[in-house]
Design an enzyme around this catalytic site. Structure first.
Site, short mmCIF file in Angstrom:
data_model
loop_
_atom_site.label_atom_id
_atom_site.label_comp_id
_atom_site.label_asym_id
_atom_site.label_seq_id
_atom_site.Cartn_x
_atom_site.Cartn_y
_atom_site.Cartn_z
CE LYS A 1 6.36 67.26 31.05
NZ LYS A 1 5.39 68.22 31.45
CE LYS B 1 -5.58 69.44 38.71
NZ LYS B 1 -5.04 70.36 39.72
CE LYS C 1 3.94 66.04 39.84
NZ LYS C 1 4.39 67.19 40.56
#
Ligand code: TRP
Length: 332
Positions: free
Chosen positions: A197, A115, A200
């Protein structure tokens, strides 16, 4: 243990963008937990502000997340559903636990490294201590089980270390939580890259299907799903990952076995199969979507759920927090 049941806690980010991977892999199973476990599901708005948020959107997504979980079957009478910032004990315990967490430990967190690379202009202290707040969430409720995906494993490990350290320094105070991986949970892959996978945040808009996608978008995404140059609908995850992933999704939404699906599409092409997948998915999501719309139209009810949830959570959290305060030597 709480009310004679083991405690399950999970934190959910306030984002309305849940995918059918989240739905089939996790949320759909959550409602079954509530019979056996004492379950807390918390919308983690304090965590959300570690990256910049548009205030009105954060507020809207907090309602949406709660409504979406309820629409997926989480009954607020059987589970404690609440918003993190409504229970100040999370922030309080988080501060205390900060003082029992090492700088070096936090520096090793891979999510922090990822991040801070992604948000290089805003590497704030909250982003760094994010895992301590997550430990506080979990430890406040004497949680036994935390359903987490692989991306949160390292954070859970840290929560276990912090609990152990505190227990060692004083006396047993926290339950040391275990991760919970549902052995029957389905792993859903991306529609455009079936070996990855379903995520989103995938930049390819056709890769994932959101729970709130309209029917035509769902049909379109399934139509563009990657399969292979063969034409046979057969379950073979290694050899035919795309078709097998679609079979897993179709099976999850229709309850049909792989053999039944193979028979159903014998002699038919992938086009028919993909259309059937899209329709099954859209049909299964339709009631969730209409329940979501109904809930979102009734803010007062959602606020009532939040309020009752926060009261129940505060009651459980207070016990742990006062124990902790006493042990560290605060005058209480
Ligand atoms: N960090 C988790 C995530 O990004 C969310 C979360 C916050 C959480 N507190 C938690 C998950 C406690 C499990 C338990 O998905």
């Amino acid at each position: 243990m709480l009310d004679g049941k083991k405690v399950v806690f999970s934190g959910v980010q306030p984002s309305g963008n849940l995918t059918i991977g989240n739905y089939l892999g996790a949320i759909k199973n959550f409602s079954a937990f509530s019979e056996e476990y004492r379950c807390f599901y918390c919308v983690v708005d304090l965590h959300a502000i570690t990256v910049r948020q548009v205030p009105a959107e954060l507020r809207r997504r907090t309602y949406e997340t709660l409504a979406l979980y309820m629409a997926c079957g989480l009954d607020p009478e059987k589970n404690t559903l609440f918003v993190q910032s409504h229970v100040p004990a999370h922030a309080e315990l988080s501060w205390i636990l900060n003082c029992y967490t090492m700088f070096g430990e936090l520096s090793r967190m891979t999510q922090f490294k990822d991040k801070s690379a992604k948000h290089a202009d805003n590497i704030n202290a909250g982003l760094f201590t994010y895992p301590v707040l997550m430990a506080a969430d979990i430890l406040l409720y004497q949680t036994d089980l935390v359903p987490v995906g692989v991306d949160q494993r390292q954070h859970l490990e840290l929560a276990r270390d912090i609990a152990g350290r505190f227990n060692q320094a004083y006396s047993p105070t926290f339950v040391v939580p275990e991760g919970y991986m549902n052995p029957t949970a389905m792993k859903i892959a991306s529609l455009s890259n079936p070996t990855a996978k379903m995520s989103k945040s995938d930049p390819n808009p056709n890769a994932c299907v959101y729970i709130l996608d309209p029917r035509d978008a769902i049909l379109k995404k399934f139509k563009s799903a990657v399969t292979d140059s063969d034409t046979v609908v057969r379950y073979a995850p290694e050899e035919k990952p795309g078709v097998s992933n679609l079979m897993t999704i179709y099976r999850a939404f229709t309850g049909k076995s792989h053999e039944q699906i193979e028979r159903e599409f014998e002699g038919k092409g992938y086009g028919d199969f993909k259309l059937a997948c899209g329709e099954a998915c859209a049909d299964a999501l339709a009631p969730v979507q209409s329940e979501f719309a109904k809930l979102m139209a009734d803010k007062a009810y959602l606020e009532d759920v939040m309020k009752k949830g926060a009261e129940a959570a505060s009651y459980a959290a207070r016990k742990t927090l006062s124990k902790v305060k006493k042990k560290v030597g605060f005058v209480i």
